[in-house]
Design a protein around this motif. Structure first.
Motif, PDB file in Angstrom:
ATOM      1  N   ASN A  16       0.797  -1.220   0.000  1.00 20.53           N
ATOM      2  CA  ASN A  16       0.000   0.000   0.000  1.00 20.53           C
ATOM      3  C   ASN A  16       0.830   1.271   0.000  1.00 20.53           C
ATOM      4  O   ASN A  16       0.298   2.353  -0.243  1.00 20.53           O
ATOM      5  CB  ASN A  16      -0.958  -0.011   1.195  1.00 20.53           C
ATOM      6  N   GLN A 103      -4.331  -6.179  -3.244  1.00 17.60           N
ATOM      7  CA  GLN A 103      -4.588  -5.082  -4.170  1.00 17.60           C
ATOM      8  C   GLN A 103      -4.847  -5.579  -5.589  1.00 17.60           C
ATOM      9  O   GLN A 103      -5.667  -5.011  -6.322  1.00 17.60           O
ATOM     10  CB  GLN A 103      -3.407  -4.109  -4.158  1.00 17.60           C
ATOM     11  N   VAL A 409      -4.971   0.947   3.750  1.00 19.31           N
ATOM     12  CA  VAL A 409      -4.456   2.073   2.965  1.00 19.31           C
ATOM     13  C   VAL A 409      -4.474   3.342   3.811  1.00 19.31           C
ATOM     14  O   VAL A 409      -3.497   4.104   3.843  1.00 19.31           O
ATOM     15  CB  VAL A 409      -5.287   2.266   1.681  1.00 19.31           C
TER      16      VAL A 409
END
Length: 436
Positions: A16, A103, A409
């Motif tokens: 992230n 992700q 995040v």
């Protein structure tokens, strides 16, 4: 792989903070890795760019394990790293469920959400980098060429190096559209052919690996950091995207501005409206806001325009005769510190929300927004705090990311904002220059 004399496979994911992390297996272990995955700790989701570790309400801490599975459809021998191959990885729990913080799986989900509406997308991420003579960090870069911006001087100085970059990318199956010197000292850019969104994110990771490896073989080092020298033009990670239905480019041949169809206009209006919160995904490092300044072609203003390089959303129609294939939009405010999977997934989520809401674009801005009357054109966040606040308010991104990934995040962005809150631009650049 054996034909190419591959002995080991690097399996990567991007965290992230925008840092590519890796686990590698010998070739004889690839089948086992594909069947059962490779162990990775979930705490990587809360690593900062300098390898410090924070935590989030759901993800963080020393306990737990995940399995990293190489995507064998994308595996490729690395032309600049003899004996090595590369594959992007997807992360799952040990029970076999998708890891909610992965992700790449998030980007896959966004692509699937478009497909469920009968839509597909093509995307490409420009890769800009700064090349320097090898030396120990944290020294400032010493450039191997001092030619003019965009100048043939630079290409001649580093022609063998750039040829080897092209050669390596081609041997890895990538179709290069162009390569050229950029504006800042020692800066270059390469663009490759558009692909599906997840494939484009994969390719951006592979291109950076390749540039770094070729540079090392030439005794050079590279930086993809948003800013390499305080006060200079930085490295962008501009995302180009086009929306398609049944083989037709929806950015061409419609009744809307410059040929946009209603679907394409709604999609782009959703992206434009969400740009402040999308910066949390596309402008990962606090150093990115040193790049995102007016009159640097960085897209610092929340406006759109045909071929307007100062607008955050630049519409590109392409040349007459190829517009049906070439029409696209460029998100200029993203930089090279972004996790590309978060960037493409977030843009798709925002665009689909705009499409579903049948949104329309605001009036086009055709000049330099910095020269407009104050308050005429909204300025994008000038620092991470404002972007983080917009991200926290965004119901679209919260739903699309899911709470575990959304919170992870957020934790990383807050930690890095606090980490560099008192840093001068020079200190911030020095701290991040060689991390990307």
């Amino acid at each position: 792989m054996r034909t190419e004399a591959v002995e080991a496979v690097a399996v990567t994911w991007v965290d992230n903070a925008g840092i590519t992390r890796v686990k590698a297996v010998p070739l004889h272990g690839l089948v086992h890795a594909a069947q059962w995955g490779v162990g990775t700790a979930p705490c990587f989701d809360v690593f900062l760019a300098d390898d410090a570790i924070t935590t989030s309400p759901i993800i963080g801490g020393p306990t737990g394990d995940l399995r990293l599975y190489p995507d064998l459809d994308r595996i490729v021998p690395l032309a600049a790293q003899p004996g090595w191959a590369w594959a992007p990885g997807d992360r799952y729990t040990q029970a076999g469920a998708p890891h909610p913080g992965c992700q790449r799986l998030f980007a896959r989900g966004a692509e699937a959400a478009a497909a469920a509406r009968g839509l597909s997308l093509k995307a490409g991420i420009e890769v800009e980098w700064t090349v320097a003579l090898a030396g120990a960090p944290p020294e400032e870069p010493r450039y191997p060429t001092h030619g003019p911006a965009y100048g043939m001087h630079r290409l001649i100085d580093l022609s063998d190096y750039l040829r080897d970059v092209l050669r390596a990318l081609g041997r890895q199956g990538l179709s290069v559209l162009q390569i050229h010197p950029e504006y800042a000292p020692g800066q270059f850019e390469v663009s490759v052919a558009p692909e599906g969104p997840v494939a484009a994110a994969d390719t951006s990771v592979l291109v950076r690996h390749t540039v770094r490896a070729v540079s090392a073989r030439h005794g050079l080092r590279v930086s993809f950091a948003p800013v390499v020298e305080a006060g200079s033009v930085g490295n962008g990670g501009h995302l180009h995207v086009s929306l398609w239905r049944e083989g037709r480019n929806l950015g061409h041949g419609g009744p809307g501005p410059h040929g946009l169809t209603a679907e394409a206009e709604g999609f782009l209006a959703g992206v434009l409206d969400a740009l402040p919160e999308l910066l949390v995904l596309g402008c990962s490092s606090p150093a990115g806001y040193l790049r995102l300044v007016p009159q640097h072609w960085a897209g610092a203003y929340q406006c759109w325009g045909l071929e307007n390089r100062e607008a955050a959303l630049r519409l590109v129609t392409g040349s007459t005769g190829e517009r049906a294939a070439a029409a696209n939009a460029e998100v200029k405010c993203f930089d090279a510190s972004a996790n590309p999977y978060l960037a493409v997934g977030g843009v798709i989520a925002a665009g689909l929300a705009g499409l579903d809401q049948r949104r329309a674009l605001p009036p086009e801005f055709t000049g330099d927004p910095a020269a407009a009357e104050p308050g005429t054109v909204p300025r994008l966040p000038a620092g991470p705090a404002e972007a983080i606040a917009a991200y926290e308010r965004s119901a679209v991104l919260c739903e699309a990311l899911g709470e575990p990934l959304h919170q992870a995040v957020l934790a990383v962005r807050r930690a890095e904002e606090e980490q560099y809150a008192a840093a001068t631009p020079e200190e911030l650049v020095a701290a991040t220059r060689w991390r990307y």
